[in-house]
Design a protein around this motif. Sequence first.
Motif, PDB file in Angstrom:
ATOM      1  N   ILE A   1       0.828  -1.198   0.000  1.00 20.38           N
ATOM      2  CA  ILE A   1       0.000   0.000   0.000  1.00 20.38           C
ATOM      3  C   ILE A   1       0.868   1.256   0.000  1.00 20.38           C
ATOM      4  CG2 ILE A   1      -1.670   1.342   1.354  1.00 20.38           C
ATOM      5  CD1 ILE A   1      -2.879  -1.330   2.255  1.00 20.38           C
ATOM      6  N   ARG A   2       1.952   1.208   0.756  1.00 24.79           N
ATOM      7  CA  ARG A   2       2.807   2.383   0.888  1.00 24.79           C
ATOM      8  C   ARG A   2       3.560   2.681  -0.401  1.00 24.79           C
ATOM      9  NH1 ARG A   2       5.472   0.695   4.734  1.00 24.79           N
ATOM     10  NH2 ARG A   2       7.344  -0.009   3.648  1.00 24.79           N
ATOM     11  N   THR A   3       3.991   1.666  -1.107  1.00 19.33           N
ATOM     12  CA  THR A   3       4.860   1.871  -2.272  1.00 19.33           C
ATOM     13  C   THR A   3       4.097   1.922  -3.596  1.00 19.33           C
ATOM     14  OG1 THR A   3       5.266  -0.510  -2.442  1.00 19.33           O
ATOM     15  CG2 THR A   3       6.816   0.795  -1.123  1.00 19.33           C
ATOM     16  N   ALA A   4       2.879   1.396  -3.618  1.00 20.70           N
ATOM     17  CA  ALA A   4       2.132   1.347  -4.886  1.00 20.70           C
ATOM     18  C   ALA A   4       1.687   2.745  -5.302  1.00 20.70           C
ATOM     19  CB  ALA A   4       0.933   0.429  -4.746  1.00 20.70           C
ATOM     20  N   ARG A   5       2.034   3.148  -6.481  1.00 27.40           N
ATOM     21  CA  ARG A   5       1.627   4.443  -7.014  1.00 27.40           C
ATOM     22  C   ARG A   5       0.792   4.268  -8.287  1.00 27.40           C
ATOM     23  NH1 ARG A   5       2.389   5.455  -2.723  1.00 27.40           N
ATOM     24  NH2 ARG A   5       3.772   6.949  -1.727  1.00 27.40           N
ATOM     25  N   ASN A   6       1.285   3.492  -9.205  1.00 28.36           N
ATOM     26  CA  ASN A   6       0.539   3.179 -10.411  1.00 28.36           C
ATOM     27  C   ASN A   6       0.892   1.751 -10.835  1.00 28.36           C
ATOM     28  OD1 ASN A   6      -1.113   3.438 -12.653  1.00 28.36           O
ATOM     29  ND2 ASN A   6       0.556   4.207 -13.937  1.00 28.36           N
ATOM     30  N   PRO A   7       0.017   0.810 -10.526  1.00 28.01           N
ATOM     31  CA  PRO A   7      -1.323   0.963  -9.962  1.00 28.01           C
ATOM     32  C   PRO A   7      -1.280   1.275  -8.469  1.00 28.01           C
ATOM     33  CG  PRO A   7      -0.836  -1.353 -10.259  1.00 28.01           C
ATOM     34  CD  PRO A   7       0.312  -0.611 -10.876  1.00 28.01           C
ATOM     35  N   SER A   8      -2.355   1.924  -8.010  1.00 25.13           N
ATOM     36  CA  SER A   8      -2.458   2.302  -6.611  1.00 25.13           C
ATOM     37  C   SER A   8      -3.442   1.389  -5.887  1.00 25.13           C
ATOM     38  CB  SER A   8      -2.915   3.758  -6.485  1.00 25.13           C
ATOM     39  OG  SER A   8      -4.189   3.926  -7.078  1.00 25.13           O
ATOM     40  N   VAL A   9      -3.349   1.396  -4.542  1.00 25.16           N
ATOM     41  CA  VAL A   9      -4.236   0.591  -3.699  1.00 25.16           C
ATOM     42  C   VAL A   9      -4.875   1.507  -2.670  1.00 25.16           C
ATOM     43  CG1 VAL A   9      -4.435  -1.433  -2.198  1.00 25.16           C
ATOM     44  CG2 VAL A   9      -2.615  -1.336  -3.900  1.00 25.16           C
ATOM     45  N   ALA A  10      -6.194   1.436  -2.536  1.00 23.19           N
ATOM     46  CA  ALA A  10      -6.901   2.244  -1.538  1.00 23.19           C
ATOM     47  C   ALA A  10      -7.846   1.342  -0.761  1.00 23.19           C
ATOM     48  CB  ALA A  10      -7.686   3.374  -2.204  1.00 23.19           C
ATOM     49  N   PRO A  11      -7.653   1.209   0.575  1.00 22.40           N
ATOM     50  CA  PRO A  11      -8.551   0.371   1.387  1.00 22.40           C
ATOM     51  C   PRO A  11      -9.760   1.160   1.883  1.00 22.40           C
ATOM     52  CG  PRO A  11      -6.670   1.078   2.693  1.00 22.40           C
ATOM     53  CD  PRO A  11      -6.492   1.696   1.332  1.00 22.40           C
ATOM     54  N   TYR A  12     -10.896   0.461   1.986  1.00 21.91           N
ATOM     55  CA  TYR A  12     -12.128   1.058   2.507  1.00 21.91           C
ATOM     56  C   TYR A  12     -12.779   0.059   3.449  1.00 21.91           C
ATOM     57  CZ  TYR A  12     -11.596   4.207  -1.486  1.00 21.91           C
ATOM     58  OH  TYR A  12     -11.104   5.104  -2.402  1.00 21.91           O
ATOM     59  N   ALA A  13     -13.099   0.492   4.667  1.00 19.57           N
ATOM     60  CA  ALA A  13     -13.763  -0.373   5.635  1.00 19.57           C
ATOM     61  C   ALA A  13     -15.267  -0.297   5.459  1.00 19.57           C
ATOM     62  CB  ALA A  13     -13.383   0.037   7.057  1.00 19.57           C
ATOM     63  N   GLU A  14     -15.916  -1.449   5.532  1.00 19.72           N
ATOM     64  CA  GLU A  14     -17.356  -1.530   5.528  1.00 19.72           C
ATOM     65  C   GLU A  14     -17.790  -2.335   6.746  1.00 19.72           C
ATOM     66  OE1 GLU A  14     -18.597  -3.087   1.771  1.00 19.72           O
ATOM     67  OE2 GLU A  14     -18.002  -1.285   0.671  1.00 19.72           O
ATOM     68  N   LEU A  15     -19.093  -2.536   6.915  1.00 23.94           N
ATOM     69  CA  LEU A  15     -19.593  -3.221   8.087  1.00 23.94           C
ATOM     70  C   LEU A  15     -19.130  -4.673   8.070  1.00 23.94           C
ATOM     71  CD1 LEU A  15     -21.278  -2.349  10.494  1.00 23.94           C
ATOM     72  CD2 LEU A  15     -23.305  -3.212   9.311  1.00 23.94           C
ATOM     73  N   ALA A  16     -18.161  -4.980   8.926  1.00 25.05           N
ATOM     74  CA  ALA A  16     -17.603  -6.330   9.067  1.00 25.05           C
ATOM     75  C   ALA A  16     -16.871  -6.802   7.810  1.00 25.05           C
ATOM     76  CB  ALA A  16     -18.677  -7.339   9.451  1.00 25.05           C
TER      77      ALA A  16
END
Length: 414
Positions: free
Chosen positions: A196-211
Motif C-alpha cells: 500500500i505504501r509503495t504502490a503508485r501506479n497501480p495504486s491501492v486504496a482500502p475502505y472499511a465496511e460493516l464487518a
Amino acid sequence: MKAEIIAVGSELLLGEIANTNAQYLSEWLATCGIDVHYHTVVGDNRERMIEVVTRAQERTELIVITGGLGPTEDDLTKEVVAELLSRPLYVDQPAYHRIEAFLKTRGRQMTDNEKKQALVIEGADVLTNEAGLAPGMSVHTSEHQYILLPGVPREMKRIIADHFDHLLGKETIKSRTLRFFGIGESALNDRLADLIRTARNPSVAPYAELAEVRLRLTAKALDEHVALQMLDTLERQILDEVGLHFYGYGETSLPEVVLDRCRAAGLTLSAAESLSGGAFGSALTDIAGASDVFRGSAVVYDDAAKVNLLGVPQELLDAHTAVSREAAIAMAEGARRLFQTDLAIALTGEAGPTSNSGRNVGTVYCALAQERGTEVLELTYPAFDRGMIRLRSVKDAYFLLIQNSVSTDKMGKS
C-alpha cells in the motif's frame, strides 16, 4: 494529482439539501486514481466564490465545481472562473439551439436569463448535457484543470458518464475492487503495508465496511490492455498475502456470491435460524432469482420449534442446551431433511444482553450440513452489541459456504 471539489449553492449551507454531489464525485475521482484533498461548500456570493476558487488554485491541480450554471442572477460559477482566468464568455451555438428547441416545445421565447445557460468560457471543452440545458465545461491551463458541472445530480452524473473517456485526459484509467471478509481493516493494512505504501501506479486504496474490507486498485496507462495487466499483477500480489479472506469483485455481496456459486454448481440451500431470526434467509431473498437456489429457512427461536420442526431431540437440548455444537449440527441436518436441499446452514448462539444457556454472550455456533458430513464453526464476538453479533454471525455463515462447500474450482474466477 490533487483535487478539490467545490459545491456552490446557498441552499447547501442552509441545510435545505444534502451535498450528495461531493460524495459521488469523490467516489468517481478515486476510481480514476485522483486524490481528493478538500471538499468546500460556498454560497451564491461572488466575492466568497472568488476567494474559494483562488484558494483551491493554490493547493490543488484539479478543481471540480458543481452548481451555479443555471439561468438565475445568482448562478455565478462560469462568470467567476472566467474572470479568474481572464477569459471571455461566448454563446455556444449547439447549447443555444438545444435550449431554444426545448423552449419551443413549451411554447416560450428565450429570455436573456435562459440564454445565459448557453454561455461557456473561451477555450473550454464543452460537455454536452443530455439530461438538462446548461452544458458542463472542462478548462485547461498550464497549471490547472477546471471541471464545471451542473448542480442537479442527474445532470452531473449524465455528463460524467457521457464524457468519461476523455474528461481527465488521454490516459486509460482502469479500476478493480476486491472484497474481503474475516479480516479487519487494520489487520489487512498491516499485512499489505509495504504494498500500500509503495504502490503508485497501480495504486491501492482500502475502505472499511460493516464487518468487511474492500480494496480499490487503480491503474493508468496509454493502452487499456496494459492497464488491465497492471491490475492483474497487483491483484496476484495482494491475494498471495490475504487471498484466504477474498470473496468477490466490485459491488457484489456475500449472499450474492453464495447464490451465484450455488447456482453454477447446481446446489440447493436451506437454513435453520435461531440466533439470526430469519436474517440469513432474508438477505438471500432480497436478491432477484434466489429461488433458483434457496428453498427456505426455518426460524426456530424457541426450543420447542427446534424439536417439532427440525426433529432436534429434546434429550440433546437438555444435555447440551440450544447453544452448543451438538444443537447446531442437529439443526442443520434437520433443515436439510425438511427442505430436501444439498446444503443447509444452522445458526444458534447467545446475542445478549444476558445468557440463557450458560455460554458467554457472543458465543455462536454455525453448522453446515451437506452430503459428505456436517461441520461446525465456533465463533466468539465482543459481547457489547447484540445487533453486530447477529450480523456477523450471518456473514460468517455465508463465508463458511464460500470457503468450504461451494468450490471455486467448479466456478473458475468469480
